[in-house]
Every structure is written in structure tokens, then in C-alpha cells.
Write a protein that holds these residues in place. Structure first.
Motif, PDB file in Angstrom:
ATOM      1  N   UNK A  43       9.902  -1.225   6.498  1.00 14.94           N
ATOM      2  CA  UNK A  43      10.311  -2.582   6.136  1.00 14.94           C
ATOM      3  C   UNK A  43       9.690  -2.909   4.794  1.00 14.94           C
ATOM      4  N   UNK A  44      10.270  -3.853   4.112  1.00 15.00           N
ATOM      5  CA  UNK A  44       9.765  -4.241   2.803  1.00 15.00           C
ATOM      6  C   UNK A  44       8.333  -4.767   2.894  1.00 15.00           C
ATOM      7  N   UNK A  45       8.034  -5.531   3.958  1.00 15.06           N
ATOM      8  CA  UNK A  45       6.707  -6.138   4.105  1.00 15.06           C
ATOM      9  C   UNK A  45       5.713  -5.235   4.847  1.00 15.06           C
ATOM     10  N   UNK A  46       6.060  -3.987   5.063  1.00 14.49           N
ATOM     11  CA  UNK A  46       5.209  -3.049   5.792  1.00 14.49           C
ATOM     12  C   UNK A  46       4.668  -1.996   4.829  1.00 14.49           C
ATOM     13  N   UNK A  47       3.376  -1.716   4.914  1.00 10.84           N
ATOM     14  CA  UNK A  47       2.782  -0.721   4.032  1.00 10.84           C
ATOM     15  C   UNK A  47       3.088   0.686   4.556  1.00 10.84           C
ATOM     16  N   UNK A  48       3.542   1.547   3.667  1.00 13.01           N
ATOM     17  CA  UNK A  48       3.954   2.901   4.066  1.00 13.01           C
ATOM     18  C   UNK A  48       2.757   3.743   4.484  1.00 13.01           C
ATOM     19  N   UNK A  49       3.032   4.804   5.227  1.00 16.82           N
ATOM     20  CA  UNK A  49       1.960   5.718   5.633  1.00 16.82           C
ATOM     21  C   UNK A  49       1.341   6.380   4.402  1.00 16.82           C
ATOM     22  N   UNK A  50       2.155   6.606   3.372  1.00 22.00           N
ATOM     23  CA  UNK A  50       1.641   7.222   2.137  1.00 22.00           C
ATOM     24  C   UNK A  50       0.647   6.278   1.439  1.00 22.00           C
ATOM     25  N   UNK A  51       0.986   4.994   1.371  1.00 26.04           N
ATOM     26  CA  UNK A  51       0.083   4.015   0.750  1.00 26.04           C
ATOM     27  C   UNK A  51      -1.189   3.850   1.572  1.00 26.04           C
ATOM     28  N   UNK A  52      -1.051   3.840   2.896  1.00 24.96           N
ATOM     29  CA  UNK A  52      -2.233   3.760   3.757  1.00 24.96           C
ATOM     30  C   UNK A  52      -3.170   4.924   3.473  1.00 24.96           C
ATOM     31  N   UNK A  53      -2.600   6.116   3.363  1.00 30.68           N
ATOM     32  CA  UNK A  53      -3.409   7.320   3.112  1.00 30.68           C
ATOM     33  C   UNK A  53      -4.150   7.209   1.785  1.00 30.68           C
ATOM     34  N   UNK A  54      -3.494   6.670   0.753  1.00 34.23           N
ATOM     35  CA  UNK A  54      -4.137   6.520  -0.558  1.00 34.23           C
ATOM     36  C   UNK A  54      -5.345   5.596  -0.464  1.00 34.23           C
ATOM     37  N   UNK A  55      -5.217   4.488   0.255  1.00 31.41           N
ATOM     38  CA  UNK A  55      -6.356   3.589   0.455  1.00 31.41           C
ATOM     39  C   UNK A  55      -7.486   4.320   1.172  1.00 31.41           C
ATOM     40  N   UNK A  56      -7.144   5.077   2.197  1.00 32.93           N
ATOM     41  CA  UNK A  56      -8.154   5.755   3.021  1.00 32.93           C
ATOM     42  C   UNK A  56      -8.874   6.862   2.256  1.00 32.93           C
ATOM     43  N   UNK A  57      -8.181   7.532   1.361  1.00 27.82           N
ATOM     44  CA  UNK A  57      -8.794   8.635   0.596  1.00 27.82           C
ATOM     45  C   UNK A  57      -9.996   8.168  -0.209  1.00 27.82           C
TER      46      UNK A  57
END
Length: 165
Positions: free
Chosen positions: A15-29
Motif C-alpha cells: 500500500x502507499x502508506x505501508x513501508x516496504x520490506x526493503x525499506x524496513x531492512x535498510x533501517x535495520x541494517x
């Protein structure tokens, strides 16, 4: 065996208002220690329970002693159920795995992080006990009003439908 940080991402739907798994991973790295990490990702799975393929694999690796920390974007990536979350944290503690949430700045490797975990566990216990009391109260109320409470009907008796207001 070298221990590694596990990054776990979850996204129920695109969804537009949902953060992608790829973006989540970047934050976590950004939280990874010494560059050693493994990514576990469940795309298309909700947070209502922990029955997800990558999450099950992560738990297996934790139980095998491979993981030193689990890093998530937000607490609700693990589960939206406080009870499930509490049970998962119990597994982490049993295997001496720290838990880090990047957005809430929640890290059980620190004294304040451990204290916050205890607060979460207290509320999980409160929820469990509240649910238990509601069930007991509901059974008592229904029984007093003459509702059939289940189980096998004793020999020689028959169940009769009754209308109770």
C-alpha cells in the motif's frame, strides 16, 4: 560458530502508506554489529499471529544458537498480539538473544531496554489474566441463566432447548 544479527521484516500488503520490506531492512541494517547479518522477510503476511514461514525459520535459527540479536523496524513487525509477542520474547531470553526495534529505540541489550521489556511483559500478563477472568465470568453468568455449558450429556438425560431472556 559465528553468531549474527537477524533482521526480520514483514509487510502484509503493498500500500502507499505501508513501508516496504526493503525499506524496513535498510533501517535495520544501521543497527547491525560488525556487518554480520541475515535477512528474514515475510511479504504478504499479517501480524495477527506468528505463523509465517520466514519467522518460523528465524525461530529455528535462534533455537539452534545462530542468532545473537533480532532487529526489526517496529515492534509490531513481530506480532500485533501482545500474547504472541510475550511468548516470542520468552524464546529470545531463553536463548540469550537481544531484541532491537529501530523506531521505538527498544534494545534489550541495554538496562533501559530490559526495563521496557519487563513493562511489556507485565501488560501481556495483565491481558492474559483479564481474558481468563472474562471467560470465567461469562461461564458463570451463562450457567446461572440456565444455558447448556457443553460437554457430554449425562447418561439418561436429554438436552432440551430453552428460551431464556
Amino acid at each position: 560458530m559465528n553468531l549474527y544479527d537477524a533482521i526480520y521484516t514483514r509487510q502484509s500488503v503493498d500500500r502507499i502508506d505501508s513501508i516496504s520490506v526493503e525499506s524496513q531492512a535498510e533501517f535495520c541494517k544501521k543497527e547491525v554489529i560488525d556487518g554480520q547479518f541475515r535477512l528474514y522477510s515475510d511479504k504478504g503476511y499479517g501480524g495477527k499471529n506468528i505463523d509465517r514461514p520466514a519467522f518460523k525459520e528465524l525461530l529455528g535459527d535462534i533455537e539452534s544458537g545462530k542468532v545473537r540479536r533480532v532487529i526489526v523496524y517496529r515492534l509490531d513487525r513481530i506480532s500485533r498480539s501482545v500474547l504472541d509477542f510475550a511468548n516470542v520474547i520468552d524464546v529470545f531470553q531463553k536463548h540469550r538473544v537481544d531484541f532491537v526495534s529501530t523506531m521505538e529505540k527498544f534494545d534489550t541489550g541495554t538496562p533501559i531496554g530490559k526495563a521496557m521489556l519487563m513493562i511489556v511483559m507485565i501488560f501481556a500478563q495483565l491481558e492474559r489474566e483479564t481474558i481468563q477472568q472474562r471467560v470465567i465470568d461469562a461461564y458463570a453468568s451463562r450457567s446461572k441463566r440456565g444455558f447448556y455449558m457443553g460437554g457430554r450429556i449425562p447418561f439418561g438425560f436429554t438436552l432440551k432447548e430453552t428460551m431464556i431472556d
